[in-house]
Design a protein around this motif. Structure first.
Motif, PDB file in Angstrom:
ATOM      1  N   ARG A 117      59.560  32.783  63.546  1.00 37.13           N
ATOM      2  CA  ARG A 117      59.220  34.594  63.231  1.00 37.13           C
ATOM      3  C   ARG A 117      58.943  34.921  61.653  1.00 37.13           C
ATOM      4  N   GLU A 118      59.788  33.321  60.765  1.00 38.51           N
ATOM      5  CA  GLU A 118      60.506  34.063  59.556  1.00 38.51           C
ATOM      6  C   GLU A 118      59.618  33.703  58.112  1.00 38.51           C
ATOM      7  N   PRO A 119      58.565  32.331  58.787  1.00 35.00           N
ATOM      8  CA  PRO A 119      56.834  32.532  57.449  1.00 35.00           C
ATOM      9  C   PRO A 119      55.825  33.640  58.291  1.00 35.00           C
ATOM     10  N   ILE A 120      56.058  34.314  58.928  1.00 41.75           N
ATOM     11  CA  ILE A 120      55.222  35.186  59.549  1.00 41.75           C
ATOM     12  C   ILE A 120      56.539  36.374  58.822  1.00 41.75           C
ATOM     13  N   LYS A 121      56.983  36.402  59.048  1.00 39.83           N
ATOM     14  CA  LYS A 121      57.275  37.677  57.903  1.00 39.83           C
ATOM     15  C   LYS A 121      57.336  38.213  56.872  1.00 39.83           C
ATOM     16  N   PHE A 122      57.635  36.806  56.105  1.00 36.11           N
ATOM     17  CA  PHE A 122      56.762  36.310  54.499  1.00 36.11           C
ATOM     18  C   PHE A 122      56.430  37.054  54.166  1.00 36.11           C
ATOM     19  N   LEU A 123      55.219  36.440  55.127  1.00 35.38           N
ATOM     20  CA  LEU A 123      53.469  36.425  54.887  1.00 35.38           C
ATOM     21  C   LEU A 123      52.526  38.330  54.775  1.00 35.38           C
ATOM     22  N   ARG A 124      53.620  38.233  56.197  1.00 37.21           N
ATOM     23  CA  ARG A 124      53.340  39.756  56.111  1.00 37.21           C
ATOM     24  C   ARG A 124      53.721  41.219  54.895  1.00 37.21           C
ATOM     25  N   ALA A 125      54.680  40.372  54.007  1.00 40.31           N
ATOM     26  CA  ALA A 125      55.557  41.055  52.744  1.00 40.31           C
ATOM     27  C   ALA A 125      54.008  40.823  51.928  1.00 40.31           C
ATOM     28  N   ARG A 126      53.425  39.417  51.543  1.00 40.41           N
ATOM     29  CA  ARG A 126      52.599  39.530  50.886  1.00 40.41           C
ATOM     30  C   ARG A 126      51.393  40.522  50.782  1.00 40.41           C
ATOM     31  N   GLU A 127      51.125  40.280  51.562  1.00 40.09           N
ATOM     32  CA  GLU A 127      49.668  41.137  52.061  1.00 40.09           C
ATOM     33  C   GLU A 127      50.245  43.247  51.189  1.00 40.09           C
ATOM     34  N   ILE A 128      51.685  43.595  52.296  1.00 33.63           N
ATOM     35  CA  ILE A 128      51.950  44.914  51.525  1.00 33.63           C
ATOM     36  C   ILE A 128      51.965  44.206  50.023  1.00 33.63           C
ATOM     37  N   VAL A 129      52.399  43.596  49.173  1.00 31.94           N
ATOM     38  CA  VAL A 129      51.948  43.132  47.942  1.00 31.94           C
ATOM     39  C   VAL A 129      50.291  43.759  47.318  1.00 31.94           C
ATOM     40  N   HIS A 130      50.245  42.447  47.750  1.00 30.10           N
ATOM     41  CA  HIS A 130      48.157  42.399  47.785  1.00 30.10           C
ATOM     42  C   HIS A 130      48.107  43.884  47.471  1.00 30.10           C
ATOM     43  N   PHE A 131      47.560  44.749  48.863  1.00 32.58           N
ATOM     44  CA  PHE A 131      47.478  45.721  48.919  1.00 32.58           C
ATOM     45  C   PHE A 131      48.014  47.083  47.885  1.00 32.58           C
ATOM     46  N   GLN A 132      49.632  46.800  47.610  1.00 30.72           N
ATOM     47  CA  GLN A 132      49.628  47.444  45.971  1.00 30.72           C
ATOM     48  C   GLN A 132      49.025  47.080  44.503  1.00 30.72           C
ATOM     49  N   ARG A 133      49.297  45.770  44.844  1.00 33.10           N
ATOM     50  CA  ARG A 133      47.925  45.444  43.322  1.00 33.10           C
ATOM     51  C   ARG A 133      46.758  45.577  43.883  1.00 33.10           C
ATOM     52  N   PHE A 134      45.540  45.571  44.261  1.00 30.45           N
ATOM     53  CA  PHE A 134      44.828  46.211  44.894  1.00 30.45           C
ATOM     54  C   PHE A 134      44.429  47.687  44.399  1.00 30.45           C
ATOM     55  N   GLY A 135      45.441  48.782  44.713  1.00 25.64           N
ATOM     56  CA  GLY A 135      45.438  49.989  44.614  1.00 25.64           C
ATOM     57  C   GLY A 135      45.987  50.525  43.097  1.00 25.64           C
ATOM     58  N   GLU A 136      46.681  48.801  42.158  1.00 26.70           N
ATOM     59  CA  GLU A 136      46.431  50.180  40.974  1.00 26.70           C
ATOM     60  C   GLU A 136      45.145  49.244  40.619  1.00 26.70           C
ATOM     61  N   GLY A 137      44.725  47.895  40.828  1.00 26.06           N
ATOM     62  CA  GLY A 137      43.163  47.737  40.673  1.00 26.06           C
ATOM     63  C   GLY A 137      41.988  48.727  40.384  1.00 26.06           C
ATOM     64  N   LEU A 138      42.355  49.286  42.267  1.00 25.80           N
ATOM     65  CA  LEU A 138      40.856  50.438  42.475  1.00 25.80           C
ATOM     66  C   LEU A 138      41.616  51.700  41.103  1.00 25.80           C
ATOM     67  N   ARG A 139      42.695  52.071  40.809  1.00 27.35           N
ATOM     68  CA  ARG A 139      43.166  52.812  39.807  1.00 27.35           C
ATOM     69  C   ARG A 139      42.881  52.723  38.942  1.00 27.35           C
ATOM     70  N   LEU A 140      42.615  51.361  38.180  1.00 28.36           N
ATOM     71  CA  LEU A 140      42.315  50.938  36.512  1.00 28.36           C
ATOM     72  C   LEU A 140      40.435  50.644  36.745  1.00 28.36           C
ATOM     73  N   ALA A 141      39.965  50.582  37.749  1.00 21.75           N
ATOM     74  CA  ALA A 141      39.105  50.539  37.611  1.00 21.75           C
ATOM     75  C   ALA A 141      38.459  52.325  37.634  1.00 21.75           C
ATOM     76  N   THR A 142      38.644  52.864  38.553  1.00 21.41           N
ATOM     77  CA  THR A 142      38.333  54.339  37.943  1.00 21.41           C
ATOM     78  C   THR A 142      38.537  55.088  37.534  1.00 21.41           C
ATOM     79  N   ASP A 143      39.752  54.288  36.516  1.00 24.97           N
ATOM     80  CA  ASP A 143      39.518  55.147  34.780  1.00 24.97           C
ATOM     81  C   ASP A 143      38.718  54.965  34.025  1.00 24.97           C
ATOM     82  N   LYS A 144      38.757  53.850  34.199  1.00 24.36           N
ATOM     83  CA  LYS A 144      37.557  52.926  33.330  1.00 24.36           C
ATOM     84  C   LYS A 144      35.620  53.818  33.237  1.00 24.36           C
TER      85      LYS A 144
END
Length: 202
Positions: free
Chosen positions: A156-183
């Motif tokens: 469970r512990e490494p799986i929980k770590f991997l799950r948390a990273r998916e959430i961070v990636h989602f946040q980074r891609f959200g920022e990326g989409l906003r940046l692209a839209t602005d440009k």
């Protein structure tokens, strides 16, 4: 381009093999929303990405997904090491064993081999970034499902770590989409791009 550090991003030390767990977790190795597909998706999309910031983002996350693939491989290997014939039969691991013994093979939990159809690279910045947001949520949901079925803390512990990273990636891609839209908005791209208008507004 890559520098390989000979350690996992998060330690995997599983004391008790469990081929039933391996059968479900392997979906994050080669399943439709797994780490192999994620790494190939992002490392392919970066070539056509017009903005350096987003090209760097795709390279960084695509590379990290390779490290997640390595973690999942280690989990599956440790869950299937030194199995007896009784373990294989008892846990329904026989179908996998016949084809792959205890080798780590990219497939879904349903036994479907990995296919490039799982990934998407469109060459359109908005399309690709939106695809990536959805992909990260699908991967997070898969980890949620795994955590519902697995009770061994070593797993469970490494799986929980991997799950948390998916959430961070989602946040980074959200920022990326906003940046692209602005440009794109700065250039009124979709409203006033002649080549776009010529073919799409007939």
């Amino acid at each position: 381009m890559f520098v390989y550090e000979k350690k996992l991003q998060y330690p995997v030390k599983i004391k008790n093999p469990n081929p039933k767990y391996a059968q479900i977790i392997i979906s994050q190795y080669g399943g439709p929303d797994g780490e192999l597909g994620a790494s190939l998706r992002y490392l392919s999309q970066r070539f056509a990405m017009p903005y350096d910031e987003l090209k760097g983002l795709l390279t960084d996350i695509g590379t990290e997904e390779l490290s997640h693939l390595e973690m999942i491989g280690a989990i599956v290997y440790q869950l299937t090491r030194n199995l007896s014939e009784e373990d294989i039969k008892k846990h329904g691991f026989d179908a996998y064993f016949v084809d792959h013994t205890a080798g780590v093979y990219p497939s879904s939990a349903a036994g479907v081999p990995f296919t490039a159809a799982y990934i998407q690279s469109k060459g359109d910045v908005i399309t690709d970034m939106s695809e990536n947001l959805a992909a990260e949520q699908k991967a997070r949901t898969t980890y949620d499902n795994i955590l519902r079925l697995v009770d061994d803390p070593d797993v469970r512990e490494p799986i929980k770590f991997l799950r948390a990273r998916e959430i961070v990636h989602f946040q980074r891609f959200g920022e990326g989409l906003r940046l692209a839209t602005d440009k794109l908005d700065e250039k009124n791209f979709y409203a006033f791009n002649p080549s776009f208008d010529k073919h799409c507004n007939k």
